[in-house]
Design a protein around this motif. Sequence first.
Motif, PDB file in Angstrom:
ATOM      1  N   SER A  12       0.850  -1.187   0.000  1.00 52.85           N
ATOM      2  CA  SER A  12       0.000   0.000   0.000  1.00 52.85           C
ATOM      3  C   SER A  12       0.888   1.239   0.000  1.00 52.85           C
ATOM      4  O   SER A  12       2.103   1.150   0.200  1.00 52.85           O
ATOM      5  CB  SER A  12      -0.917   0.021   1.232  1.00 52.85           C
ATOM      6  OG  SER A  12      -0.163   0.233   2.413  1.00 52.85           O
ATOM      7  N   SER A  14       0.805   5.741   0.958  1.00 55.43           N
ATOM      8  CA  SER A  14       0.075   6.877   1.515  1.00 55.43           C
ATOM      9  C   SER A  14       0.932   8.134   1.439  1.00 55.43           C
ATOM     10  O   SER A  14       2.158   8.063   1.345  1.00 55.43           O
ATOM     11  CB  SER A  14      -0.317   6.598   2.972  1.00 55.43           C
ATOM     12  OG  SER A  14       0.839   6.351   3.764  1.00 55.43           O
ATOM     13  N   THR A  21      -2.545  11.472   7.226  1.00 52.48           N
ATOM     14  CA  THR A  21      -2.072  10.776   6.030  1.00 52.48           C
ATOM     15  C   THR A  21      -3.258  10.436   5.137  1.00 52.48           C
ATOM     16  O   THR A  21      -4.386  10.259   5.619  1.00 52.48           O
ATOM     17  CB  THR A  21      -1.321   9.481   6.388  1.00 52.48           C
ATOM     18  OG1 THR A  21      -2.206   8.608   7.117  1.00 52.48           O
ATOM     19  CG2 THR A  21      -0.091   9.768   7.229  1.00 52.48           C
ATOM     20  N   GLN A  23      -4.392   7.770   2.092  1.00 49.47           N
ATOM     21  CA  GLN A  23      -4.032   6.552   1.386  1.00 49.47           C
ATOM     22  C   GLN A  23      -4.193   6.765  -0.118  1.00 49.47           C
ATOM     23  O   GLN A  23      -5.242   7.200  -0.586  1.00 49.47           O
ATOM     24  CB  GLN A  23      -4.920   5.387   1.835  1.00 49.47           C
ATOM     25  CG  GLN A  23      -4.469   4.040   1.287  1.00 49.47           C
ATOM     26  CD  GLN A  23      -5.298   2.896   1.834  1.00 49.47           C
ATOM     27  OE1 GLN A  23      -6.482   2.783   1.529  1.00 49.47           O
ATOM     28  NE2 GLN A  23      -4.669   2.038   2.631  1.00 49.47           N
ATOM     29  N   ALA A  26      -4.550   1.280  -1.858  1.00 45.07           N
ATOM     30  CA  ALA A  26      -4.984   0.321  -0.853  1.00 45.07           C
ATOM     31  C   ALA A  26      -4.153  -0.954  -0.967  1.00 45.07           C
ATOM     32  O   ALA A  26      -3.624  -1.261  -2.044  1.00 45.07           O
ATOM     33  CB  ALA A  26      -6.470   0.003  -1.026  1.00 45.07           C
ATOM     34  N   HIS A 223      -7.836   4.000  -6.211  1.00 44.05           N
ATOM     35  CA  HIS A 223      -6.718   3.525  -5.380  1.00 44.05           C
ATOM     36  C   HIS A 223      -6.857   2.066  -4.950  1.00 44.05           C
ATOM     37  O   HIS A 223      -6.094   1.608  -4.104  1.00 44.05           O
ATOM     38  CB  HIS A 223      -6.543   4.406  -4.122  1.00 44.05           C
ATOM     39  CG  HIS A 223      -6.683   5.862  -4.379  1.00 44.05           C
ATOM     40  ND1 HIS A 223      -5.903   6.513  -5.314  1.00 44.05           N
ATOM     41  CD2 HIS A 223      -7.519   6.793  -3.849  1.00 44.05           C
ATOM     42  CE1 HIS A 223      -6.244   7.795  -5.329  1.00 44.05           C
ATOM     43  NE2 HIS A 223      -7.221   7.977  -4.458  1.00 44.05           N
TER      44      HIS A 223
END
Length: 256
Positions: A12, A14, A21, A23, A26, A223
């Motif tokens: 992942s 971020s 934060t 993302q 994912a 994402h």
Amino acid sequence: MSGPALEVAEVSASHSRGTGTRQVLAPLSFSLPAGQTLAITGESGAGKSTLAEIILGLRPPATGQVKVHGEAWVGPRRPVQLHQRRLVQGVPQDPSAAFVPRWSIRASMAQAISRLVPGGNARELISMAAQLAQLEMALLDRRPQELSGGQLQRAALARAVAVQPHVLVADEPTSALDPRTAEQVATQLFSAASPTQGASPHETYPPYPGLARPGHLLVLIAHRLLLRSRRTGLGRRPDQRGAYAAAAIRAQPAKR
């Protein structure tokens, strides 16, 4: 060497903003056997380039890890080791980024071989790479600005495979080319995985010349990994999400 050529496990990403934060990718997982190709596609901002940067070792993932032939490549607190650097190489969207402007193509390739393949025969490696990329040998002695767009993209491909990588990553390598040249470069790019005995992920956005050729397909939306498919291409549909719907016809949803 053991395991898949490329293994991405719960990776992942971020971005930090102030005290919080956000993302941008994912957690996702997939593996790619040696000699196979993978197309990573999706809408703008879905995380395609972020994933490509992580696989290339240009940025660490927030979680998870990437392995190359079963060996650790990059993780949250593990940068790429210098002795491993040649294992994963990239073909940039802007091919001029792969070369030193004042050097000839040959000189840039020789410098990369000297740095990443100590003891390698630069002359033989450059010759083999140029043949694979279908780059005329005479063009090797020209500087980047003396080549056409298609020639420079082939040169970037040759530079990447000259160091004998196990994984080749291409970031929209044909987006700036005319359709005919793009098709030719895509053909050479997809054929590069087998001779190097590696794997070749391609980050792209539909429609993409030759996209049906990859044996594997990942689609990212917002994402996240929407679907994982094997041996399917993206079709054209009139609706806004048609490309993804067409891909899903022969694809199984990604396991969560």
